[in-house]
Design a protein around this motif. Structure first.
Motif, short mmCIF file in Angstrom:
data_model
loop_
_atom_site.label_atom_id
_atom_site.label_comp_id
_atom_site.label_asym_id
_atom_site.label_seq_id
_atom_site.Cartn_x
_atom_site.Cartn_y
_atom_site.Cartn_z
N VAL A 112 0.87 -1.18 0.00
CA VAL A 112 0.00 0.00 0.00
C VAL A 112 0.91 1.23 0.00
CG1 VAL A 112 -1.76 1.32 1.23
CG2 VAL A 112 -1.85 -1.19 1.24
N VAL A 113 0.68 2.12 -0.94
CA VAL A 113 1.49 3.34 -1.06
C VAL A 113 0.71 4.50 -0.47
CG1 VAL A 113 2.64 4.94 -2.63
CG2 VAL A 113 2.61 2.47 -3.14
N ALA A 114 1.28 5.15 0.53
CA ALA A 114 0.69 6.35 1.13
C ALA A 114 1.33 7.56 0.45
CB ALA A 114 0.95 6.37 2.63
N ALA A 115 0.60 8.12 -0.51
CA ALA A 115 1.11 9.23 -1.31
C ALA A 115 0.87 10.54 -0.57
CB ALA A 115 0.45 9.24 -2.68
N ILE A 116 1.80 10.89 0.29
CA ILE A 116 1.68 12.10 1.10
C ILE A 116 1.75 13.34 0.23
CG2 ILE A 116 2.90 13.45 2.86
CD1 ILE A 116 3.65 10.68 4.11
N SER A 117 2.60 13.30 -0.80
CA SER A 117 2.68 14.40 -1.75
C SER A 117 3.02 13.84 -3.12
CB SER A 117 3.76 15.41 -1.35
OG SER A 117 3.94 16.39 -2.37
N THR A 118 2.30 14.29 -4.15
CA THR A 118 2.61 13.90 -5.52
C THR A 118 3.14 15.10 -6.30
OG1 THR A 118 0.30 14.26 -6.13
CG2 THR A 118 0.95 12.01 -5.56
N GLN A 119 3.60 16.13 -5.57
CA GLN A 119 4.20 17.29 -6.20
C GLN A 119 5.68 17.02 -6.50
OE1 GLN A 119 2.15 19.96 -6.98
NE2 GLN A 119 0.63 18.50 -6.20
N HIS A 120 6.24 17.81 -7.42
CA HIS A 120 7.67 17.69 -7.70
C HIS A 120 8.45 17.97 -6.42
CE1 HIS A 120 6.81 17.44 -11.94
NE2 HIS A 120 8.09 17.47 -12.25
N LYS A 121 9.41 17.11 -6.13
CA LYS A 121 10.20 17.31 -4.91
C LYS A 121 11.23 18.42 -5.13
CE LYS A 121 12.68 13.18 -6.37
NZ LYS A 121 12.69 11.72 -6.23
N LYS A 122 11.60 19.08 -4.04
CA LYS A 122 12.52 20.21 -4.14
C LYS A 122 13.95 19.77 -4.44
CE LYS A 122 9.82 23.11 -0.96
NZ LYS A 122 9.82 23.86 0.32
N ILE A 123 14.32 18.61 -3.94
CA ILE A 123 15.68 18.10 -4.17
C ILE A 123 15.57 16.87 -5.06
CG2 ILE A 123 17.76 17.15 -3.10
CD1 ILE A 123 16.99 18.65 -0.55
N SER A 124 16.10 16.93 -6.26
CA SER A 124 16.00 15.81 -7.18
C SER A 124 16.81 14.62 -6.67
CB SER A 124 16.52 16.20 -8.57
OG SER A 124 17.94 16.34 -8.54
N SER A 125 16.43 13.44 -7.12
CA SER A 125 17.18 12.24 -6.73
C SER A 125 18.62 12.32 -7.20
CB SER A 125 16.51 10.99 -7.32
OG SER A 125 15.20 10.84 -6.83
N THR A 126 18.81 12.84 -8.42
CA THR A 126 20.16 12.92 -8.98
C THR A 126 21.06 13.80 -8.11
OG1 THR A 126 19.34 12.59 -11.23
CG2 THR A 126 21.51 13.60 -10.99
N TYR A 127 20.54 14.98 -7.75
CA TYR A 127 21.35 15.88 -6.89
C TYR A 127 21.55 15.27 -5.51
CZ TYR A 127 22.88 19.71 -3.98
OH TYR A 127 23.58 20.46 -3.09
N GLY A 128 20.47 14.75 -4.93
CA GLY A 128 20.56 14.19 -3.57
C GLY A 128 21.55 13.05 -3.50
N MET A 129 21.55 12.22 -4.53
CA MET A 129 22.47 11.08 -4.59
C MET A 129 23.92 11.55 -4.64
SD MET A 129 22.31 8.04 -7.45
CE MET A 129 20.54 7.82 -7.22
N LYS A 130 24.20 12.50 -5.52
CA LYS A 130 25.57 12.99 -5.67
C LYS A 130 26.04 13.73 -4.41
CE LYS A 130 25.80 13.47 -10.70
NZ LYS A 130 26.04 14.40 -11.82
N HIS A 131 25.17 14.54 -3.84
CA HIS A 131 25.52 15.30 -2.65
C HIS A 131 25.80 14.36 -1.48
CE1 HIS A 131 25.63 18.58 0.22
NE2 HIS A 131 24.67 18.00 0.94
#
Length: 343
Positions: A187-206
């Motif tokens: 079961v997926v609890a979709a708390i927000s389906t808006q674009h996230k502020k920090i992209s996965s690509t940036y978060g991963m590299k950082h």
């Protein structure tokens, strides 16, 4: 005629139980550790590819809207791999029409289904156009999907799937482990389906560059991976869930320890997590995981899914819930199916 050839495909998203968080090669998209996922049936992307000899370059249309050059370049990067593989650099441009039934950039792995659908359709398109070339296996196909999005590697197969670390591009592949046709669901609890502020690509590299905990990530993740593998082999949802939760918390700990620190968790995410833990104390086999976004995915027995959904809905009426069971490998859609769905 080649320029009228069109192929459509559907691929399902997957949720990582053992996380992919870091690349050792940014061009080949080679991971820093092995990951493991569950493909889901109810979240998917439909994509149609059509050779367009009137166009000078590839184009991408998402839900009917033409996308910008940056988004199209990501698609062309994958299509160019097929042009090279099939020895047809002079092939016509490709029009890509995609309909994403997964909220984009919200931590629900939309890129996994998107690029898996693209790769699966592209294989069929180029094999029909150039039938004399050797057939591409699903394993090889997973390496092409990987070049669009790392998580797309795993969506080439259904059920529980492992993305192997590998020694290089040829063997960093998806490996199907179990079709998950037993008492397992999510079961997926979709708390927000808006674009996230920090992209996965940036978060991963950082995280990889600055986190004090990152050097331990691969070692710790490998231990969790082995525990999940054992749980799958014995079809023990509690063993799978416990190791999945442990991996999730280590994953988010690497971000807390980055410089500067950041998190995808919200106060609502933590409320859902605490609620899931309370349900487990009552005897319900329910276990949480989170990716690079605020949404919480809860692994459970399929026989308990309705009860879990009802309890979550009563406690969090403001949160959208998605029920999912294990999904299959990608499939082709014929022209009649596409027309019925999208006109």
């Amino acid at each position: 005629m080649l320029h009228t050839l069109s192929v459509a495909a559907r691929a399902h998203t997957n949720i990582a139980l053992i996380k992919y968080w870091g690349k050792r090669d940014d061009v080949l998209y080679l991971p820093t550790s092995t990951s493991l996922s569950l493909t889901l049936d109810s979240l998917y992307t439909d994509t149609r590819l059509t050779f367009d000899n009137k166009a000078k370059k590839d184009s991408l249309h998402l839900a009917g809207e033409k996308q910008d050059d940056a988004s199209t370049a990501k698609v062309s990067r994958v299509l160019n791999l097929f042009r090279e593989r099939y020895g047809c650099a002079d092939a016509p441009a490709v029009r890509v029409d995609s309909h994403n039934h997964v909220p984009t950039a919200a931590g629900l792995a939309s890129s996994s289904s998107g690029f898996a659908a693209l790769a699966f359709a592209a294989r069929a398109l180029f094999e029909r156009a150039y039938p004399d070339e050797p057939h591409m296996s699903d394993t090889e196909l997973s390496t092409f999907a990987r070049r669009g999005s790392g998580s797309a590697t795993r969506s080439i197969f259904g059920g529980f799937v492992e993305w192997s670390y590998g020694t290089g591009s040829q063997d960093s592949v998806a490996v199907p482990l179990d079709n998950a046709d037993w008492d397992v669901a999510m079961v997926v609890a979709a708390i927000s389906t808006q674009h996230k502020k920090i992209s996965s690509t940036y978060g991963m590299k950082h995280t990889a560059a600055t986190s004090a905990f990152y050097s331990l990530w691969r070692q710790a993740s490998q231990q969790d991976l082995e525990a999940v593998r054992a749980g799958i082999a014995s079809r023990n949802i509690d063993a799978i869930g416990a190791a999945m939760e442990a991996n999730c918390m280590k994953f988010h700990a690497t971000m807390f320890a980055a410089n500067p620190p950041f998190t995808y968790m919200t106060s609502k995410s933590l409320q859902v997590i605490e609620f899931v833990q309370a349900l487990r104390d009552e005897g319900l086999s329910a276990y949480f995981t989170m990716d690079a976004g605020p949404n919480v995915k809860i692994l459970c027995r399929r026989s308990d899914q309705d009860q879990l959904h009802e309890r979550l809905s009563a406690a969090f009426p403001e949160i959208t819930l998605f029920d999912a069971v294990p999904g299959d490998a990608p499939e082709l859609l014929d022209a009649a199916q596409w027309s019925e769905l999208y006109g």
